[in-house]
Structures are given as structure tokens and as C-alpha cells.
Scaffold this motif. Structure first.
Motif, PDB file in Angstrom:
ATOM      1  N   MET A   1     -83.183 -66.858-110.929  1.00 28.60           N
ATOM      2  CA  MET A   1     -81.796 -67.191-110.668  1.00 28.60           C
ATOM      3  C   MET A   1     -81.553 -68.626-111.140  1.00 28.60           C
ATOM      4  SD  MET A   1     -79.760 -66.912-107.054  1.00 28.60           S
ATOM      5  CE  MET A   1     -79.463 -65.165-106.946  1.00 28.60           C
ATOM      6  N   SER A   2     -80.509 -68.829-111.893  1.00 34.12           N
ATOM      7  CA  SER A   2     -80.234 -70.154-112.437  1.00 34.12           C
ATOM      8  C   SER A   2     -79.750 -71.107-111.347  1.00 34.12           C
ATOM      9  CB  SER A   2     -79.199 -70.063-113.557  1.00 34.12           C
ATOM     10  OG  SER A   2     -77.924 -69.817-113.006  1.00 34.12           O
ATOM     11  N   SER A   5     -76.129 -70.308-110.303  1.00 37.50           N
ATOM     12  CA  SER A   5     -76.070 -69.129-109.440  1.00 37.50           C
ATOM     13  C   SER A   5     -76.550 -69.454-108.033  1.00 37.50           C
ATOM     14  CB  SER A   5     -76.924 -67.996-110.004  1.00 37.50           C
ATOM     15  OG  SER A   5     -76.375 -67.523-111.204  1.00 37.50           O
ATOM     16  N   THR A   6     -77.620 -70.214-107.939  1.00 37.58           N
ATOM     17  CA  THR A   6     -78.148 -70.604-106.628  1.00 37.58           C
ATOM     18  C   THR A   6     -77.139 -71.457-105.879  1.00 37.58           C
ATOM     19  OG1 THR A   6     -80.386 -70.575-107.529  1.00 37.58           O
ATOM     20  CG2 THR A   6     -80.069 -71.734-105.459  1.00 37.58           C
ATOM     21  N   ASP A   9     -74.230 -69.184-104.826  1.00 41.68           N
ATOM     22  CA  ASP A   9     -74.700 -68.281-103.775  1.00 41.68           C
ATOM     23  C   ASP A   9     -74.799 -69.011-102.435  1.00 41.68           C
ATOM     24  OD1 ASP A   9     -75.808 -65.722-102.881  1.00 41.68           O
ATOM     25  OD2 ASP A   9     -77.722 -66.794-102.735  1.00 41.68           O
ATOM     26  N   ALA A 157     -67.437 -63.771-107.794  1.00 44.07           N
ATOM     27  CA  ALA A 157     -68.804 -64.232-108.068  1.00 44.07           C
ATOM     28  C   ALA A 157     -69.758 -63.051-108.202  1.00 44.07           C
ATOM     29  CB  ALA A 157     -69.278 -65.176-106.958  1.00 44.07           C
ATOM     30  N   PHE A 162     -73.082 -63.864-110.200  1.00 49.84           N
ATOM     31  CA  PHE A 162     -73.619 -65.062-109.566  1.00 49.84           C
ATOM     32  C   PHE A 162     -74.301 -64.755-108.234  1.00 49.84           C
ATOM     33  CE2 PHE A 162     -70.341 -67.238-112.220  1.00 49.84           C
ATOM     34  CZ  PHE A 162     -71.228 -67.957-112.993  1.00 49.84           C
ATOM     35  N   ILE A 163     -73.812 -63.725-107.549  1.00 51.14           N
ATOM     36  CA  ILE A 163     -74.462 -63.303-106.310  1.00 51.14           C
ATOM     37  C   ILE A 163     -74.692 -61.798-106.364  1.00 51.14           C
ATOM     38  CG2 ILE A 163     -73.572 -65.162-104.860  1.00 51.14           C
ATOM     39  CD1 ILE A 163     -71.435 -63.284-103.828  1.00 51.14           C
ATOM     40  N   LYS A 164     -75.723 -61.378-105.726  1.00 59.04           N
ATOM     41  CA  LYS A 164     -76.082 -59.960-105.686  1.00 59.04           C
ATOM     42  C   LYS A 164     -75.825 -59.421-104.291  1.00 59.04           C
ATOM     43  CE  LYS A 164     -77.799 -59.886-109.860  1.00 59.04           C
ATOM     44  NZ  LYS A 164     -76.841 -59.636-110.875  1.00 59.04           N
TER      45      LYS A 164
END
Length: 168
Positions: A1-2, A5-6, A9, A157, A162-164
């Protein structure tokens, strides 16, 4: 995760957690108001005249404050029978259905946000108050646009990856 993204998130999860804590505090406030009203009614024959009105407002605020946490965790009511059966056989169709679900959620939250902002502006301009207790309504009404905006950001996002969605 970049790193981006972190950052996104964690920021969204912390924002949703903050609103969820406010939701829990409003539920505690509901409990305190009801207990106080019952005790005053039982022992002093003088219940709180504003209890029902305040409890209703706090319950509505609590619901909307908890919604971003439910959205980020994917704990809405979902029918996963179709997606679960398609994941093994045709993964891209399951992904397309999940994306469609995100778009529906984004559209719904965006629509509610679009409708809630003029409603809140009207309440602020008129300084609307509740009928019985004369409680200012716009602080509680501001919960709706804040909650729906955060839900829109969460859906957006998720749409951008960006988030799962957390698996249960």
C-alpha cells in the motif's frame, strides 16, 4: 500500500471513529435524559418536559454520526449471496457488481448531502428551534451534511482503490 493510500485510509478511519465516538456519547446522553426523566417522574412527579424531543434529536444525530463507521467497515446490510457465488467462477463480474454498489452508495450519499445543505442553511438563517424545549436545531442538523460528506469521501476513496473493504 502506498504512502498516499495509507494516509487516506488512516485519515478516513480516524474521522469515522471520531464520529462514532460522538454517536456513542449521544446514546449515553439519551440514557442519562431518560433515566433523569424517569427518576424525576417517580420521586418528584415532575418529568423533564423536553425529554422526548431531546431523545428524538439525539437518536437521529446518533444514527448519522455512526453511518461513516458502518460505511468504512462495510457493515451495512448487504446481500452477498450473488457476489460470493460469482467470486470463484467469474471474478470480474463480482468486481463489477461491487463497483456498482459503491456507485449506488456514492450517488445516494451525494443526493442526501445535496438535499441536506439547503435544509441546514435554512435552519441557520431562521434560527429554527424545537417546538417544546426551544432547542436550536441547526447544530444537530449539521450532523447530516458532515456525515454524508464523509460517507461520499469514503465511497470515492474506495472507488479509486485508496481503501479496501474489510473482509468479514
Amino acid at each position: 500500500m502506498s504512502l498516499v493510500s495509507t494516509f487516506i485510509d488512516k485519515g478516513l478511519k480516524r474521522s469515522a471513529l471520531f464520529l462514532a465516538i460522538l454517536s456513542a456519547l449521544s446514546l449515553v446522553a439519551i440514557l442519562v435524559v431518560i433515566v433523569a426523566s424517569v427518576v424525576l417522574r417517580k420521586f418528584f412527579d415532575a418529568p423533564l418536559f423536553f425529554a422526548e424531543e431531546l431523545v428524538g434529536l439525539l437518536m437521529s444525530a446518533s444514527l448519522f454520526l455512526a453511518l461513516p463507521m458502518a460505511t468504512i467497515k462495510g457493515q451495512h446490510i448487504r446481500v452477498t449471496l450473488l457476489i460470493d457465488s460469482l467470486k470463484a467462477r467469474i471474478p470480474f463480474v463480482a468486481q463489477a457488481i461491487s463497483t456498482l454498489g459503491i456507485l449506488v452508495g456514492l450517488g445516494f450519499c451525494g443526493w442526501i448531502l445535496w438535499e441536506a445543505i439547503p435544509w441546514m442553511e435554512f435552519a441557520i438563517k431562521r434560527e429554527l428551534k424545537s417546538e417544546t424545549a426551544r432547542i436550536l436545531l441547526y447544530p444537530l442538523m449539521s450532523v447530516v451534511p458532515v456525515s454524508m460528506a464523509l460517507c461520499c469521501i469514503i465511497y470515492f476513496a474506495r472507488l479509486l482503490g485508496f481503501i479496501k473493504l474489510e473482509e468479514r
